[in-house]
Every structure is written in structure tokens, then in C-alpha cells.
Design a protein around this motif. Structure first.
Motif, mmCIF file in Angstrom:
data_model
loop_
_atom_site.group_PDB
_atom_site.id
_atom_site.type_symbol
_atom_site.label_atom_id
_atom_site.label_comp_id
_atom_site.label_asym_id
_atom_site.label_seq_id
_atom_site.Cartn_x
_atom_site.Cartn_y
_atom_site.Cartn_z
ATOM 1 N N ALA A 152 35.562 49.076 38.346
ATOM 2 C CA ALA A 152 36.292 47.936 38.897
ATOM 3 C C ALA A 152 35.796 47.595 40.305
ATOM 4 O O ALA A 152 35.664 46.418 40.652
ATOM 5 C CB ALA A 152 37.787 48.232 38.931
ATOM 6 N N ILE A 153 35.512 48.616 41.107
ATOM 7 C CA ILE A 153 35.049 48.366 42.483
ATOM 8 C C ILE A 153 33.650 47.781 42.487
ATOM 9 O O ILE A 153 33.335 46.882 43.272
ATOM 10 C CB ILE A 153 35.106 49.684 43.291
ATOM 11 C CG1 ILE A 153 36.560 50.100 43.528
ATOM 12 C CG2 ILE A 153 34.371 49.558 44.626
ATOM 13 C CD1 ILE A 153 36.721 51.500 44.091
ATOM 14 N N LEU A 154 32.778 48.268 41.603
ATOM 15 C CA LEU A 154 31.386 47.814 41.587
ATOM 16 C C LEU A 154 31.156 46.556 40.741
ATOM 17 O O LEU A 154 30.034 46.050 40.690
ATOM 18 C CB LEU A 154 30.472 48.942 41.083
ATOM 19 C CG LEU A 154 30.418 50.200 41.968
ATOM 20 C CD1 LEU A 154 29.545 51.256 41.315
ATOM 21 C CD2 LEU A 154 29.920 49.861 43.364
ATOM 22 N N ALA A 155 32.213 46.039 40.119
ATOM 23 C CA ALA A 155 32.061 44.838 39.291
ATOM 24 C C ALA A 155 31.667 43.643 40.167
ATOM 25 O O ALA A 155 32.025 43.563 41.348
ATOM 26 C CB ALA A 155 33.364 44.548 38.557
ATOM 27 N N GLN A 156 30.911 42.715 39.585
ATOM 28 C CA GLN A 156 30.435 41.530 40.310
ATOM 29 C C GLN A 156 31.603 40.690 40.832
ATOM 30 O O GLN A 156 31.550 40.144 41.930
ATOM 31 C CB GLN A 156 29.561 40.672 39.389
ATOM 32 C CG GLN A 156 28.222 41.294 39.067
ATOM 33 C CD GLN A 156 27.297 41.327 40.278
ATOM 34 O OE1 GLN A 156 27.461 40.565 41.237
ATOM 35 N NE2 GLN A 156 26.338 42.227 40.254
ATOM 36 N N ASP A 157 32.634 40.586 40.025
ATOM 37 C CA ASP A 157 33.761 39.734 40.413
ATOM 38 C C ASP A 157 34.913 40.554 41.000
ATOM 39 O O ASP A 157 36.072 40.141 40.944
ATOM 40 C CB ASP A 157 34.238 38.927 39.203
ATOM 41 C CG ASP A 157 34.654 39.825 38.053
ATOM 42 O OD1 ASP A 157 34.312 41.043 38.067
ATOM 43 O OD2 ASP A 157 35.338 39.333 37.141
ATOM 44 N N ALA A 158 34.629 41.726 41.589
ATOM 45 C CA ALA A 158 35.670 42.601 42.138
ATOM 46 C C ALA A 158 36.313 41.970 43.367
ATOM 47 O O ALA A 158 35.638 41.413 44.214
ATOM 48 C CB ALA A 158 35.059 43.944 42.512
ATOM 49 N N THR A 159 37.618 42.051 43.403
ATOM 50 C CA THR A 159 38.367 41.616 44.582
ATOM 51 C C THR A 159 39.326 42.727 44.947
ATOM 52 O O THR A 159 39.677 43.577 44.118
ATOM 53 C CB THR A 159 39.157 40.324 44.294
ATOM 54 O OG1 THR A 159 40.131 40.611 43.299
ATOM 55 C CG2 THR A 159 38.256 39.188 43.877
ATOM 56 N N LEU A 160 39.736 42.736 46.193
ATOM 57 C CA LEU A 160 40.663 43.755 46.655
ATOM 58 C C LEU A 160 41.966 43.678 45.878
ATOM 59 O O LEU A 160 42.538 44.705 45.496
ATOM 60 C CB LEU A 160 40.911 43.591 48.158
ATOM 61 C CG LEU A 160 41.755 44.670 48.815
ATOM 62 C CD1 LEU A 160 41.154 46.047 48.601
ATOM 63 C CD2 LEU A 160 41.917 44.379 50.293
ATOM 64 N N ARG A 161 42.412 42.470 45.603
ATOM 65 C CA ARG A 161 43.659 42.272 44.859
ATOM 66 C C ARG A 161 43.540 42.856 43.450
ATOM 67 O O ARG A 161 44.449 43.543 42.969
ATOM 68 C CB ARG A 161 43.985 40.779 44.789
ATOM 69 C CG ARG A 161 45.227 40.524 43.957
ATOM 70 C CD ARG A 161 45.638 39.084 43.995
ATOM 71 N NE ARG A 161 46.331 38.890 45.280
ATOM 72 C CZ ARG A 161 46.379 37.754 45.947
ATOM 73 N NH1 ARG A 161 45.801 36.682 45.468
ATOM 74 N NH2 ARG A 161 47.007 37.643 47.076
ATOM 75 N N ARG A 162 42.419 42.617 42.771
ATOM 76 C CA ARG A 162 42.221 43.110 41.407
ATOM 77 C C ARG A 162 42.158 44.651 41.386
ATOM 78 O O ARG A 162 42.754 45.283 40.509
ATOM 79 C CB ARG A 162 40.931 42.521 40.850
ATOM 80 C CG ARG A 162 40.830 42.715 39.355
ATOM 81 C CD ARG A 162 39.610 42.061 38.783
ATOM 82 N NE ARG A 162 39.840 40.613 38.703
ATOM 83 C CZ ARG A 162 38.903 39.697 38.571
ATOM 84 N NH1 ARG A 162 37.639 40.069 38.510
ATOM 85 N NH2 ARG A 162 39.185 38.433 38.496
ATOM 86 N N VAL A 163 41.461 45.262 42.336
ATOM 87 C CA VAL A 163 41.363 46.731 42.399
ATOM 88 C C VAL A 163 42.732 47.339 42.681
ATOM 89 O O VAL A 163 43.126 48.330 42.065
ATOM 90 C CB VAL A 163 40.324 47.164 43.454
ATOM 91 C CG1 VAL A 163 40.361 48.676 43.683
ATOM 92 C CG2 VAL A 163 38.926 46.721 43.047
ATOM 93 N N ARG A 164 43.475 46.708 43.624
ATOM 94 C CA ARG A 164 44.827 47.206 43.920
ATOM 95 C C ARG A 164 45.739 47.114 42.704
ATOM 96 O O ARG A 164 46.526 48.026 42.427
ATOM 97 C CB ARG A 164 45.438 46.423 45.079
ATOM 98 C CG ARG A 164 44.905 46.838 46.402
ATOM 99 C CD ARG A 164 45.621 46.103 47.509
ATOM 100 N NE ARG A 164 45.103 46.532 48.803
ATOM 101 C CZ ARG A 164 45.295 45.876 49.911
ATOM 102 N NH1 ARG A 164 46.003 44.755 49.918
ATOM 103 N NH2 ARG A 164 44.805 46.311 51.039
ATOM 104 N N ALA A 165 45.636 46.058 41.979
ATOM 105 C CA ALA A 165 46.461 45.886 40.775
ATOM 106 C C ALA A 165 46.110 46.949 39.732
ATOM 107 O O ALA A 165 47.000 47.503 39.067
ATOM 108 C CB ALA A 165 46.264 44.488 40.202
ATOM 109 N N MET A 166 44.828 47.225 39.593
ATOM 110 C CA MET A 166 44.402 48.236 38.628
ATOM 111 C C MET A 166 44.918 49.625 39.022
ATOM 112 O O MET A 166 45.420 50.375 38.181
ATOM 113 C CB MET A 166 42.877 48.263 38.555
ATOM 114 C CG MET A 166 42.326 49.269 37.589
ATOM 115 S SD MET A 166 40.551 49.209 37.670
ATOM 116 C CE MET A 166 40.174 49.745 36.054
ATOM 117 N N VAL A 167 44.835 49.973 40.301
ATOM 118 C CA VAL A 167 45.332 51.267 40.774
ATOM 119 C C VAL A 167 46.838 51.334 40.589
ATOM 120 O O VAL A 167 47.378 52.344 40.139
ATOM 121 C CB VAL A 167 44.923 51.502 42.241
ATOM 122 C CG1 VAL A 167 45.627 52.727 42.825
ATOM 123 C CG2 VAL A 167 43.414 51.630 42.359
#
Length: 130
Positions: free
Chosen positions: A105-120
Motif C-alpha cells: 500500500a505504501i509503495l503503490a503508485q497511487d498511495a496517499t496518506l489517507r489511503r494508508v491510514r484507512a488500511m491500517v
């Protein structure tokens, strides 16, 4: 002319000497007493050997019982440790999967802080994760 008495066989001379030494009836009584006591001597010897064997065997029996008890305790500890290792392996495998997902998720091209936080956050809310 020289006439000598015929010589007696050697064994006869020995027998006569033994009878003379034993002193007739007194010596024969001593021999009879030894023959009668022979059974008692054997029984006393057997008792002595039995007592000695029991003296040696009893500490060994005690030690074997102690070692068997220690072996049972050790086996129980080994079983508990195996179960704990199995649980730890499962936890490590699960954490490794989580770290791999987060890394993707962190290394994905379209990664955003919001998306990583939601996943965690979604992983922490998962009741199967605790």
C-alpha cells in the motif's frame, strides 16, 4: 637275610594318618557337626547376599522413580513449549502478511496518506487480528 614287611599302598597310609589325627570319635563328631551346620551356613550366606542386594537396589529404585517423575515434568514442559512455538509461528506469519500488505500500500503508485491510514485502521478494527 633281610626280610621287610610289605609296604601298604599310599592311600591306606594317608587314611590311617587322617584317622589318627582326628582322634577317633571326637574328630568324627566334629566332621558330623560341620556337615549338619552346612545348611545353616548356606542359609546365612543367602540372607547376607539378599540384604546386601536390597541395600544396593533400594537407592536405585528411588533414583529411577525420581527420574521418571522428572521425565514426566519435562515432557509436559516440552508439550507446552511446542504449543507456544506453534502459536508464535502463526502470529509471526500473520504479522508478516500484514507488513507485506502495508508495504504494498505504501509503495503503490497511487498511495496517499489517507489511503494508508484507512488500511491500517481497518486492520486494527478487525476482530480476527487480536
Amino acid at each position: 637275610m633281610n626280610t621287610s614287611a610289605p609296604a601298604a599302598p599310599q592311600w591306606v597310609q594317608v587314611l590311617l594318618s587322617v584317622l589318627g589325627v582326628l582322634g577317633g570319635a571326637g574328630g568324627l563328631a566334629a566332621i558330623a557337626a560341620v556337615v549338619v551346620q552346612r545348611g545353616k551356613f548356606k542359609a546365612d550366606a543367602a540372607d547376607t547376599l539378599t540384604d546386601a542386594a536390597l541395600t544396593l537396589v533400594q537407592p536405585l529404585r528411588t533414583r529411577v522413580a525420581e527420574l521418571e517423575e522428572a521425565a514426566l515434568v519435562t515432557r509436559a514442559q516440552l508439550d507446552a513449549t511446542r504449543e507456544q512455538v506453534q502459536q508464535l509461528r502463526a502470529t509471526v506469519w500473520d504479522l508478516r502478511r500484514t507488513l507485506d500488505r502495508w508495504r504494498e500500500a505504501i509503495l503503490a503508485q497511487d498511495a496517499t496518506l489517507r489511503r494508508v491510514r484507512a488500511m491500517v485502521q481497518a486492520g486494527e478494527d478487525d476482530p480476527g487480528r487480536r
